[in-house]
Scaffold this motif. Structure first.
Motif, mmCIF file in Angstrom:
data_model
loop_
_atom_site.group_PDB
_atom_site.id
_atom_site.type_symbol
_atom_site.label_atom_id
_atom_site.label_comp_id
_atom_site.label_asym_id
_atom_site.label_seq_id
_atom_site.Cartn_x
_atom_site.Cartn_y
_atom_site.Cartn_z
ATOM 1 N N LEU A 80 45.243 37.434 39.880
ATOM 2 C CA LEU A 80 46.446 37.025 40.604
ATOM 3 C C LEU A 80 47.312 38.240 40.944
ATOM 4 C CD1 LEU A 80 48.078 34.637 41.741
ATOM 5 C CD2 LEU A 80 49.321 34.598 39.578
ATOM 6 N N LYS A 109 46.275 41.218 41.488
ATOM 7 C CA LYS A 109 45.588 41.938 42.566
ATOM 8 C C LYS A 109 45.742 41.221 43.910
ATOM 9 C CE LYS A 109 41.184 44.062 43.734
ATOM 10 N NZ LYS A 109 39.814 44.323 43.296
ATOM 11 N N SER A 110 45.658 39.900 43.906
ATOM 12 C CA SER A 110 45.713 39.158 45.174
ATOM 13 C C SER A 110 47.130 38.952 45.695
ATOM 14 C CB SER A 110 45.010 37.803 45.035
ATOM 15 O OG SER A 110 45.736 36.945 44.167
ATOM 16 N N ASP A 111 48.103 38.698 44.796
ATOM 17 C CA ASP A 111 49.459 38.350 45.228
ATOM 18 C C ASP A 111 50.497 39.437 44.968
ATOM 19 O OD1 ASP A 111 48.208 35.977 45.790
ATOM 20 O OD2 ASP A 111 49.584 34.724 44.653
ATOM 21 N N GLY A 112 50.099 40.478 44.251
ATOM 22 C CA GLY A 112 51.034 41.543 43.907
ATOM 23 C C GLY A 112 51.707 41.269 42.582
ATOM 24 N N LYS A 124 55.167 38.860 42.384
ATOM 25 C CA LYS A 124 54.938 37.426 42.529
ATOM 26 C C LYS A 124 54.165 36.875 41.324
ATOM 27 C CE LYS A 124 53.399 34.016 45.885
ATOM 28 N NZ LYS A 124 52.812 33.792 47.214
ATOM 29 N N ALA A 125 53.157 37.625 40.872
ATOM 30 C CA ALA A 125 52.362 37.173 39.731
ATOM 31 C C ALA A 125 53.210 37.091 38.466
ATOM 32 C CB ALA A 125 51.180 38.116 39.517
ATOM 33 N N VAL A 183 55.154 33.978 38.396
ATOM 34 C CA VAL A 183 54.314 32.820 38.060
ATOM 35 C C VAL A 183 54.082 32.760 36.551
ATOM 36 C CG1 VAL A 183 51.974 31.848 38.293
ATOM 37 C CG2 VAL A 183 53.179 32.674 40.312
#
Length: 156
Positions: free
Chosen positions: A42, A44-47, A50-51, A54
């Motif tokens: 997460l 890696k994909s969303d930065g 943001k992660a 979450v």
């Protein structure tokens, strides 16, 4: 004698069933490792920003399962994400010690710096919900930049 053996067998079966049920409420080492890998994906994909949000703000999501949750620190000991206690965010906990005087956050950071990933512990963690200490160990991997991404489990 036969009645004693039957009673013993029934009690033994009940104890084993109870132990198996208790284990279902706790995450395993494999679960902890898988959660760290999902957290890294997460990030890696969303930065990271943001992660981390979450991990911290969604207490009943994919990153909070039974007694497992993600926590993230930078290499200087600043808490960047905390799935169980958002009050820790932004605090520097590098020298925080467990009940035995073990600086466990520093220990996790040092382990990741040296190995890149692995298990750290056991250490005595203060569970604020139960107001007691419990043994834990944490699986940690290097995250984005100079960070560690970890999930703690109770040793079996």
């Amino acid at each position: 004698m036969r009645k004693f053996l039957i009673t013993t067998a029934i009690l033994g079966t009940q104890l084993l069933a109870g132990a198996a049920m208790a284990d279902e409420t706790l995450g395993s080492q494999a679960d902890g490792e898988a959660m760290v890998r999902s957290a890294l994906a997460l990030i890696k994909s969303d930065g990271p920003e943001k992660a981390y949000k979450v991990f911290t703000e969604h207490p009943d999501g994919a990153f909070k399962d039974r007694d497992l949750y993600v926590f993230v620190y930078d290499f200087t000991g600043n808490c960047l994400a905390q799935g169980a206690n958002p009050k820790m965010l932004g605090k520097n906990l590098l020298i925080m010690k467990d009940a035995d005087g073990n600086p466990f956050i520093k220990g996790m950071i040092d382990m990741v710096k040296a190995k890149g990933k692995g298990w750290y512990g056991p250490y005595k963690f203060n569970n604020v919900k139960t107001a007691s200490y419990e043994l834990k160990k944490s699986y940690c991997e290097r995250g984005a930049g100079d960070t560690i991404v970890c999930v703690g489990v109770r040793p079996s």
